[in-house]
Design a protein around this motif. Structure first.
Motif, PDB file in Angstrom:
ATOM      1  N   ALA A 184       8.018  11.207  34.534  1.00  0.00           N
ATOM      2  CA  ALA A 184       6.609  11.594  34.715  1.00  0.00           C
ATOM      3  C   ALA A 184       6.184  12.671  33.717  1.00  0.00           C
ATOM      4  CB  ALA A 184       6.382  12.101  36.135  1.00  0.00           C
ATOM      5  N   GLY A 185       5.024  12.490  33.130  1.00  0.00           N
ATOM      6  CA  GLY A 185       4.436  13.534  32.296  1.00  0.00           C
ATOM      7  C   GLY A 185       4.822  13.480  30.832  1.00  0.00           C
ATOM      8  N   GLN A 186       5.695  12.534  30.442  1.00  0.00           N
ATOM      9  CA  GLN A 186       6.112  12.508  29.036  1.00  0.00           C
ATOM     10  C   GLN A 186       4.929  12.133  28.151  1.00  0.00           C
ATOM     11  OE1 GLN A 186       9.883  10.456  28.608  1.00  0.00           O
ATOM     12  NE2 GLN A 186      10.896  11.885  29.983  1.00  0.00           N
ATOM     13  N   TYR A 197     -11.031  21.976  24.644  1.00  0.00           N
ATOM     14  CA  TYR A 197      -9.967  20.993  24.812  1.00  0.00           C
ATOM     15  C   TYR A 197      -8.623  21.710  24.864  1.00  0.00           C
ATOM     16  CZ  TYR A 197     -13.084  17.106  23.621  1.00  0.00           C
ATOM     17  OH  TYR A 197     -14.080  16.180  23.613  1.00  0.00           O
ATOM     18  N   LYS A 198      -7.771  21.233  25.753  1.00  0.00           N
ATOM     19  CA  LYS A 198      -6.432  21.816  25.875  1.00  0.00           C
ATOM     20  C   LYS A 198      -5.390  20.708  25.799  1.00  0.00           C
ATOM     21  CE  LYS A 198      -7.759  26.088  26.752  1.00  0.00           C
ATOM     22  NZ  LYS A 198      -7.398  27.205  25.850  1.00  0.00           N
ATOM     23  N   TYR A 199      -4.303  21.001  25.123  1.00  0.00           N
ATOM     24  CA  TYR A 199      -3.204  20.052  24.976  1.00  0.00           C
ATOM     25  C   TYR A 199      -1.913  20.709  25.438  1.00  0.00           C
ATOM     26  CZ  TYR A 199      -6.638  17.800  22.004  1.00  0.00           C
ATOM     27  OH  TYR A 199      -7.781  17.214  21.536  1.00  0.00           O
ATOM     28  N   ILE A 200      -1.201  20.040  26.336  1.00  0.00           N
ATOM     29  CA  ILE A 200       0.086  20.586  26.793  1.00  0.00           C
ATOM     30  C   ILE A 200       1.195  19.629  26.402  1.00  0.00           C
ATOM     31  CG2 ILE A 200       1.403  21.484  28.744  1.00  0.00           C
ATOM     32  CD1 ILE A 200      -1.115  21.741  30.340  1.00  0.00           C
ATOM     33  N   PRO A 201       2.103  20.057  25.519  1.00  0.00           N
ATOM     34  CA  PRO A 201       3.228  19.188  25.209  1.00  0.00           C
ATOM     35  C   PRO A 201       4.147  19.099  26.432  1.00  0.00           C
ATOM     36  CG  PRO A 201       3.540  21.318  24.160  1.00  0.00           C
ATOM     37  CD  PRO A 201       2.181  21.343  24.807  1.00  0.00           C
ATOM     38  N   TYR A 202       4.851  17.999  26.531  1.00  0.00           N
ATOM     39  CA  TYR A 202       5.692  17.716  27.699  1.00  0.00           C
ATOM     40  C   TYR A 202       6.610  18.885  28.071  1.00  0.00           C
ATOM     41  CZ  TYR A 202       9.348  15.421  30.453  1.00  0.00           C
ATOM     42  OH  TYR A 202      10.246  15.086  31.425  1.00  0.00           O
ATOM     43  N   HIS A 203       7.209  19.525  27.069  1.00  0.00           N
ATOM     44  CA  HIS A 203       8.198  20.558  27.386  1.00  0.00           C
ATOM     45  C   HIS A 203       7.560  21.835  27.961  1.00  0.00           C
ATOM     46  CE1 HIS A 203       7.184  21.620  23.199  1.00  0.00           C
ATOM     47  NE2 HIS A 203       7.386  22.850  23.600  1.00  0.00           N
ATOM     48  N   ALA A 224      -0.635  18.842  35.071  1.00  0.00           N
ATOM     49  CA  ALA A 224      -1.683  17.987  34.493  1.00  0.00           C
ATOM     50  C   ALA A 224      -1.187  16.577  34.198  1.00  0.00           C
ATOM     51  CB  ALA A 224      -2.204  18.626  33.203  1.00  0.00           C
ATOM     52  N   ASN A 225      -2.030  15.599  34.475  1.00  0.00           N
ATOM     53  CA  ASN A 225      -1.735  14.220  34.077  1.00  0.00           C
ATOM     54  C   ASN A 225      -2.162  13.980  32.647  1.00  0.00           C
ATOM     55  OD1 ASN A 225      -0.642  13.614  36.500  1.00  0.00           O
ATOM     56  ND2 ASN A 225      -2.440  12.549  37.297  1.00  0.00           N
ATOM     57  N   ARG A 226      -1.769  12.845  32.118  1.00  0.00           N
ATOM     58  CA  ARG A 226      -1.888  12.610  30.680  1.00  0.00           C
ATOM     59  C   ARG A 226      -3.274  12.850  30.088  1.00  0.00           C
ATOM     60  NH1 ARG A 226       2.351   8.674  28.232  1.00  0.00           N
ATOM     61  NH2 ARG A 226       1.164   9.444  26.479  1.00  0.00           N
ATOM     62  N   ASP A 227      -4.255  12.003  30.437  1.00  0.00           N
ATOM     63  CA  ASP A 227      -5.554  12.165  29.773  1.00  0.00           C
ATOM     64  C   ASP A 227      -6.656  12.378  30.790  1.00  0.00           C
ATOM     65  OD1 ASP A 227      -7.693  12.261  28.132  1.00  0.00           O
ATOM     66  OD2 ASP A 227      -7.553  10.210  27.394  1.00  0.00           O
ATOM     67  N   SER A 228      -6.999  13.630  31.033  1.00  0.00           N
ATOM     68  CA  SER A 228      -8.098  13.928  31.948  1.00  0.00           C
ATOM     69  C   SER A 228      -9.451  13.766  31.266  1.00  0.00           C
ATOM     70  CB  SER A 228      -7.989  15.377  32.462  1.00  0.00           C
ATOM     71  OG  SER A 228      -6.823  15.546  33.233  1.00  0.00           O
ATOM     72  N   LEU A 229      -9.473  13.790  29.947  1.00  0.00           N
ATOM     73  CA  LEU A 229     -10.743  13.828  29.218  1.00  0.00           C
ATOM     74  C   LEU A 229     -11.602  12.604  29.490  1.00  0.00           C
ATOM     75  CD1 LEU A 229      -9.460  15.240  25.803  1.00  0.00           C
ATOM     76  CD2 LEU A 229     -10.585  16.486  27.650  1.00  0.00           C
TER      77      LEU A 229
END
Lengths: 441, 441
Positions: A184-186, A197-203, A224-229
């Motif tokens: 999940a979340g990869q 806009y915010k981006y969170i890398p998996y790690h 957070a899930n993959r693409d909320s935008l």
């Protein structure tokens, strides 16, 4: 008499099939349950006089066309990639269709043709997607009607074990596909916060969590899930400053899971040769620098963890430092981790699951700031009618009913974001204990 | 008279072409330099009487076959994926072939046929791969001859800027493909340490470094390359307890680079819409939680960094917190980072590059433990004969010479791990300042 064709009779279909059979006399429905396994179909029909169970092969063109041609509405709970195959037949023979899956590009492309034939292909009417859309739009439309300005919308959903059966330190058991939980979340999570806009890398995902309470069920952490935008467009919130969708777990789970991510244990892209010869302790050691310390001490030093921390307690409870053999050959790290978790996080026969959903809105009305939560908790009834099966299946069944009896009049490839759909569906969901409780803060 | 066909006359071909032309009278060679750009080929031949420059199109079957048929030995410095196309023609017309690239599966599969035709396809005879193999095997074979048991072999190579021109806080400038530097290390690094397999996920790679000194050039940090495990087979070190190959950078570089990795700035898998409208400060902020702090303070808090640390000094020097517009639309994070770095890490016209390689051996002999380093430093001569061009090109040229004059007698698809190849090649490399200095510790 109306004929309903149900394709796929697996886990999540049980409650839906029961609903439709239970209502079949009242509405004069004839229901065909079609599954790769006739035995599964038979078990779900359970000799109901209005039910018929058949073995079904999606690749058998003749059978597929003949069954669809004979039906009035087709429900597909098949794997999502098969929906377009079903959809094309439904279009050809002029039948309505219902699914609990996300609208694929292929499905979306059928919209004009579906409208031309005066049909509805109703998708995303399970729990997530499904109940999430309906309950969110219910609040959004109401706030809009009150001339409120929504400044923030965060929404979290999770499948967990019900409180009475929640008896391990992770407060988690597998109530659904374990592989999906492990990976999940990869990828990269994308959302918008305070207009940026915010981006969170998996790690970083499992340390960038939010903590919140749900009704009287205690504390949860959401990631957070993959693409909320893309939900800005779907919900008509194009200019909202903050929008985030996520998955929820019990408080503390994400902190501990983060250790697996930091080590690299959730990687599913390469295999470890001869992994059957290793113990779980050896497995963990592979992700640590060489050291004279014990594996456990080495891990604490490497990730700067306190040996007495909650996270380390959770890890020890899994037996991940012990000499037990993995017993799985040439497996990926994710597969090895999954095997251990499946032993430790197994849902017992008497255990019941739980679906938790919470929407958190912030809005401005008459120059005052408000915060509103809308929360749902559904617990499973037994091993057949799990919370997952109930929350996926009942909305699908109700949607199908309202298509058949003309309450839902929309045409085209549709998702339940319209008041004309979600209003009657949500009203009836309440009879099944699927209801949202709102709290103003 | 022997005819040499050189395919590809780019950056790394300059010194090789010069070597071959310089020796062409002595050995009676006629040299054809073939490049997509005839102008590039002409420039490299520089009117030498034994040289011929042609425009060459690998997809022009007739030209390719005719040129290969007329030659005695073919050197391919084309992009690696084109080598098999050249190799099949060489096989058909019975010509030897030389490349500086890794042996692909497709190339390896030709081995039996190449042997049958009594030919040699000599690959991996550049710098890395090439000089690394030869210099490592030189030590390994000697230690084996002395009945020493090699317990550890670590090997690091890096392309840097020469000390005299090393005048920025990163101690780094782009001397090679910038994109490869930005995405370097993505995936999982695999090696063996004290008899145990080790896996490093990308997000831990730049903190799992080793520090070492090279001759009188000061301190370096090395990070692991992707798959070190396969080198056990290549070097005949099947039972070695520790084997690691890595890339070296100046001390401190990896610590600072790790910040980019932690933030997610090196991700090349998704694009940021309308990125041209952003400043670099906005860009960094996208990877941080919302905060009232300045971007710089927010970053320090998020990654627990001291604002006065070396890493933060390096970041500030890049201007990464400033209001400068990115000026690159719909770019990936990696592309945006690369654009900034290309401005700041540009190799000046007078700057010279440097290739550094160090092998670190530990071995036991007569019950005593030894540590041996074998180190090479080569600096560029000018903007044409860079250290990269010298160290890639001269071994290729020498290897070609020794094939033509019969010094190298091996047949088949070969890499230079055999004494009969590396011994004469390394001896002559010394004339070009490419030499290894050993230190016992």
């Amino acid at each position: 008499m109306k004929k309903i064709l149900i394709l796929g009779a697996g886990m999540s279909a049980s409650t839906m099939i029961k609903y439709l059979l239970d209502h079949s006399v009242q509405y004069d429905w004839k229901i065909t349950v079609a599954d790769v396994s006739q035995e599964t179909a038979l078990r779900k029909v359970n000799n109901h006089p209005n039910g018929r169970a058949i073995a079904f092969n999606i690749n058998d063109e003749e059978q597929k066309n003949s069954e669809i041609q004979q039906s009035d509405t087709v429900i597909s709970l098949l794997p999502a990639f098969m929906h377009p195959i079903v959809a094309k037949s439904c279009l050809e023979f002029g039948k309505n269709m219902v699914t609990a899956s996300y609208v694929s590009e292929e499905m979306k492309a059928l919209d004009v043709d579906v409208r031309k034939k005066n049909l509805i292909f109703l998708n995303e009417i399970g729990v997530d997607p499904g109940i999430d859309h309906m309950s969110a739009m219910n609040v959004i439309d109401r706030l809009r009607g009150e001339d409120a300005k929504i400044t923030s919308f965060k929404s979290f959903t999770g499948g967990l074990v019900a409180p009475q059966y929640d008896n391990n330190p992770w407060n988690y058991k597998f109530t659904w596909n374990p592989r999906n939980v492990v990976v999940a979340g990869q990828g990269t999570a994308k959302y918008i916060e305070e207009g940026k806009y915010k981006y969170i890398p998996y790690h970083q995902l499992f340390r960038r969590t939010e903590n919140f309470k749900v009704l009287n069920y205690g504390e949860f952490d959401g990631y957070a899930n993959r693409d909320s935008l893309k939900y800005r467009g779907i919900y008509g919130l194009e200019n909202i400053p903050t929008l985030l969708r996520g998955t929820l777990r019990r408080k503390g789970y994400c902190n501990a899971w983060n250790i697996f991510v930091q080590l690299g244990l959730t990687d599913d892209t390469y295999i470890i040769e001869n992994s059957d010869k290793l113990t779980y302790g050896d497995f963990i050691e592979m992700f640590l620098p060489a050291s004279n310390l014990s594996v456990e001490e080495n891990l604490c030093q490497y990730l700067k963890l306190d040996s007495n921390s909650d996270e380390m307690y959770r890890l020890r409870w899994l037996g991940i430092f012990e000499n037990q053999k993995i017993g799985l050959n040439n497996a990926t790290p994710a597969q090895i981790l999954q095997k251990l978790l499946e032993e430790r996080w197994k849902l017992g026969e008497q255990d019941k699951d739980m679906i938790v959903m919470q929407h958190i809105f912030e809005y401005e009305k008459e120059n005052r700031k408000h915060k509103l939560t809308s929360s749902m908790v559904v617990q499973g009834q037994d091993s057949l009618h799990t919370a997952m099966s109930i929350t996926v299946g009942v909305p699908v069944a109700i949607g199908t009913k309202f298509i058949l009896n003309g309450v839902i009049k929309e045409k085209g490839v549709v998702i339940p974001i319209w008041k004309t759909i979600y209003d009657p569906v949500m009203k009836e969901l309440e009879n099944f204990g699927i209801q949202f409780i709102e709290e103003e803060i």
